[in-house]
Scaffold this active site. Sequence first.
Site, PDB file in Angstrom:
ATOM      1  N   LYS A 276       9.933 -15.839 -12.582  1.00 40.00           N
ATOM      2  CA  LYS A 276       9.579 -14.749 -13.504  1.00 40.00           C
ATOM      3  C   LYS A 276       8.401 -15.153 -14.376  1.00 40.00           C
ATOM      4  CE  LYS A 276      11.213 -11.975 -12.188  1.00 40.00           C
ATOM      5  NZ  LYS A 276      12.280 -11.627 -11.274  1.00 40.00           N
TER       6      LYS A 276
ATOM      7  N   ARG B  20       3.331  -0.265  -5.165  1.00 43.31           N
ATOM      8  CA  ARG B  20       3.126  -0.873  -3.849  1.00 43.31           C
ATOM      9  C   ARG B  20       1.787  -1.597  -3.734  1.00 43.31           C
ATOM     10  NH1 ARG B  20       6.867   1.824  -0.290  1.00 43.31           N
ATOM     11  NH2 ARG B  20       5.795   0.994   1.504  1.00 43.31           N
TER      12      ARG B  20
ATOM     13  N   GLU C  77       5.051 -15.393 -12.381  1.00 45.44           N
ATOM     14  CA  GLU C  77       4.476 -14.184 -11.798  1.00 45.44           C
ATOM     15  C   GLU C  77       3.921 -13.222 -12.839  1.00 45.44           C
ATOM     16  OE1 GLU C  77       8.682 -11.974 -10.711  1.00 45.44           O
ATOM     17  OE2 GLU C  77       6.922 -11.406  -9.576  1.00 45.44           O
TER      18      GLU C  77
ATOM     19  N   CYS D 182       0.851  -1.178   0.000  1.00 44.34           N
ATOM     20  CA  CYS D 182       0.000   0.000   0.000  1.00 44.34           C
ATOM     21  C   CYS D 182       0.892   1.235   0.000  1.00 44.34           C
ATOM     22  CB  CYS D 182      -0.945   0.102   1.205  1.00 44.34           C
ATOM     23  SG  CYS D 182      -2.100  -1.250   1.346  1.00 44.34           S
TER      24      CYS D 182
ATOM     25  N   LYS E  35       5.113  -4.502  -5.309  1.00 41.54           N
ATOM     26  CA  LYS E  35       6.567  -4.533  -5.361  1.00 41.54           C
ATOM     27  C   LYS E  35       7.221  -4.520  -3.978  1.00 41.54           C
ATOM     28  CE  LYS E  35      10.417  -3.179  -8.065  1.00 41.54           C
ATOM     29  NZ  LYS E  35      10.622  -4.566  -8.513  1.00 41.54           N
TER      30      LYS E  35
ATOM     31  N   ASN F 240      -0.918   1.825   5.759  1.00 44.97           N
ATOM     32  CA  ASN F 240      -0.123   0.754   5.154  1.00 44.97           C
ATOM     33  C   ASN F 240       0.330  -0.157   6.289  1.00 44.97           C
ATOM     34  OD1 ASN F 240       1.786  -0.800   3.762  1.00 44.97           O
ATOM     35  ND2 ASN F 240       3.376   0.764   3.987  1.00 44.97           N
ATOM     36  N   GLY F 241       0.001  -1.454   6.208  1.00 46.01           N
ATOM     37  CA  GLY F 241       0.399  -2.379   7.274  1.00 46.01           C
ATOM     38  C   GLY F 241      -0.782  -3.204   7.730  1.00 46.01           C
TER      39      GLY F 241
ATOM     40  N   GLU G  38      14.776 -18.869 -10.709  1.00 47.91           N
ATOM     41  CA  GLU G  38      14.442 -17.489 -11.059  1.00 47.91           C
ATOM     42  C   GLU G  38      13.654 -17.440 -12.373  1.00 47.91           C
ATOM     43  OE1 GLU G  38      14.174 -14.689  -9.850  1.00 47.91           O
ATOM     44  OE2 GLU G  38      14.484 -13.181 -11.397  1.00 47.91           O
TER      45      GLU G  38
ATOM     46  N   HIS H 296      13.689 -37.734  -9.530  1.00 47.47           N
ATOM     47  CA  HIS H 296      13.186 -38.098  -8.191  1.00 47.47           C
ATOM     48  C   HIS H 296      11.742 -37.646  -8.005  1.00 47.47           C
ATOM     49  CE1 HIS H 296      17.144 -39.493  -7.082  1.00 47.47           C
ATOM     50  NE2 HIS H 296      17.628 -38.385  -7.613  1.00 47.47           N
TER      51      HIS H 296
ATOM     52  N   TRP I 245      -2.988  -2.545  -1.548  1.00 45.20           N
ATOM     53  CA  TRP I 245      -2.777  -3.981  -1.753  1.00 45.20           C
ATOM     54  C   TRP I 245      -3.559  -4.654  -0.635  1.00 45.20           C
ATOM     55  CZ3 TRP I 245      -0.648  -8.233   0.800  1.00 45.20           C
ATOM     56  CH2 TRP I 245      -0.419  -9.356  -0.012  1.00 45.20           C
TER      57      TRP I 245
HETATM   58  C1  F6R Z   1      10.005 -11.212  -8.150  1.00 44.11           C
HETATM   59  C2  F6R Z   1      10.135 -10.148  -7.164  1.00 44.11           C
HETATM   60  C3  F6R Z   1       9.952 -10.493  -5.738  1.00 44.11           C
HETATM   61  C4  F6R Z   1      10.943  -9.710  -4.862  1.00 44.11           C
HETATM   62  C5  F6R Z   1      10.658  -9.989  -3.381  1.00 44.11           C
HETATM   63  C6  F6R Z   1      11.680  -9.311  -2.481  1.00 44.11           C
HETATM   64  O1  F6R Z   1      10.228 -10.740  -9.447  1.00 44.11           O
HETATM   65  O2  F6R Z   1      10.348  -9.016  -7.504  1.00 44.11           O
HETATM   66  O3  F6R Z   1      10.071 -11.864  -5.537  1.00 44.11           O
HETATM   67  O4  F6R Z   1      12.234 -10.106  -5.208  1.00 44.11           O
HETATM   68  O5  F6R Z   1       9.388  -9.544  -3.059  1.00 44.11           O
HETATM   69  O6  F6R Z   1      11.611  -7.932  -2.600  1.00 44.11           O
HETATM   70  P1  F6R Z   1      12.811  -7.027  -2.099  1.00 44.11           P
HETATM   71  O7  F6R Z   1      13.980  -7.345  -2.984  1.00 44.11           O
HETATM   72  O8  F6R Z   1      12.331  -5.623  -2.263  1.00 44.11           O
HETATM   73  O9  F6R Z   1      13.082  -7.396  -0.676  1.00 44.11           O
END
Ligand code: F6R
Length: 607
Positions: A483, A27, A486, A2, A602, A98-99, A479, A502, A74
Amino acid sequence: MCGIVGILGDHEAAPILIDALKRLEYRGYDSAGIATVDAGSLGRRRAMGKLVNLSDLLMHEPITGKSGIGHTRWATHGAPNVINAHPHRAKDVAVVHNGIIENYKDLRDELTAAGTVFETETDTETVVQLCMSYLNEGLSSIDAAAATIKCLEGAYALCFLFEGEDDLLIAARKGSPLAIGHGDGEMYVGSDALALAPMTDKITYLEEGDWAVVTRSSLEIRDADGKLANREMRTIKVDAGKTDKGIHKHYMMKEIAEQPTVLADAIGHYTDAETGTVSVPNLNIDFTTVDKITMVACGTAYLACSVAKYWFEQIASIPCEVDVASEFRYREPPMSDKSVAMFVSQSGETADTLAALRYCAEKVAKTVAVVNVAESSISRECDISLPIHAGVEIGVASTKAFTCQLIALAAVVISAARARGEMDAAVEQELHDALNNLPGLINQSLAHQSHIDAVTIDLAKAADALFLGRGVMYPLALEGALKLKEISYIHAEGYASGELKHGPIALVDEHMPVIVMAPKDDLFDKTVSNMQEVMARGGKVLLVTDQSGADTAGDGVWKTIIMPPVHNMLAPVLYAIPAQLIAYYTAVRKGTDVDQPRNLAKSVTVE
Ligand code: F6R
């Protein structure tokens, strides 16, 4: 998560609030809302979904006033609809939050027993109703807000706005970041300095438990004990101009394409061409006495740590543990006072990573932050903070921050290896050169975009995908899968190549794309055997390798992406580019919201 903003300004607040919320939309984007006070009268507008819906609403139903608060949500408690959107309001008070208020049920029960009727299921409504109950008892706006804040448990960044108060905001912080901006006869509140960047670069960060009385001409901050607190005002450099998409359709593509430039900048901070050495400024650690490295992070940052674990152990010969932050402290791991704990985070605000840092703070020799946002909580609370120099990252899926995290971690590993006598000058020179070659290699691999785009025609039709890697490429397989899932919503899993037989090999059939990330290194032949096992069962292998790997792999591979040859250690940095592009083009083909995938945000500031 948020985003919150508050303004006591000299101009109409609504357009400025919307503009600030645009910079906070990373956010959360489930709903958005603003409230203003005009000649004492409190009004608000809220809309479900992206900010653009709120902007449209304001065209038809504008609100006036030079003081206001805004929020982009969010969802945690309650569905992402209009009624649950912030600002929440109870007659004379509106609040953005926020929280998570952890004791909201108890507070709600008490208020309900006293006759308060709640409109929503949210934790935040409890805050406004409680504040209103104090106003009803005759407390002033400031005293009512202070009394309310005192009752709250959990995590919050809050901003209060009151009916009848054109020159007052109350801001409070515990667990979630909050910045106060100083303007010329104006004052602002924001979740981060980026939100306030076009208005001011003069920022005071609230500390844990602080709450502030903000007017156009004054700022009074009190700590958790109610004592007046002196918090430094700093000049923060955030280039708000750099937050547009440039020539690109999406922030994610812009950030992928920026990697040669930002990595060159990052590498420039760690390497010295004259001496052929690699060093990390301000890394004040005697690695000869370090008995273990513990690395803690979430998501993509966790996967950068997982790559670095191979490096620390193979190159610097230091035992290294990597943990997902949301689990770390619940294991109550014993920590050695000779160990170093590293916390890797793009935002520097991730709640679980911050909590892990606080768990370690008094137990280890040094805490080290590896962050993109230099003024973030994790950066400020660690003994040492290493910036990754990625620049502002807006796309929710992390791209350039991942590769820049790897560069910073590689530099730490090389410094540690040298200090421990595990690396001679010739090897250091070789790695110095390999690092400096990387931006050029990334440029070359970006030139394959149209080929990768074509590969995704079939990938976009798949319901599931597997990513395989061995050794240091295993975290990269994870990774690649993260990607893809998501942003394209295709179910994807990453596996260590050798682990396939396995269990997961049972999933393989002619519909299952299996993406193998494998440069021609010492482990390549073993990976080829795993690939053969997939192909023998009808699986479609997309092999990402170099020319030599493609020549060795033999027939039967479904599709190949050829990468330039790269130093083994740095292959995960280079191979991150096709992993990102595969996800990007697949998502674009599927028409998903690349920059703001559903359900995500994010900056994850709740546990
Ligand atoms: C995936 C992604 C998330 C962040 C995770 C940690 O593409 O962006 O998995 O890597 O939420 O966020 P930070 O790096 O801000 O602690």
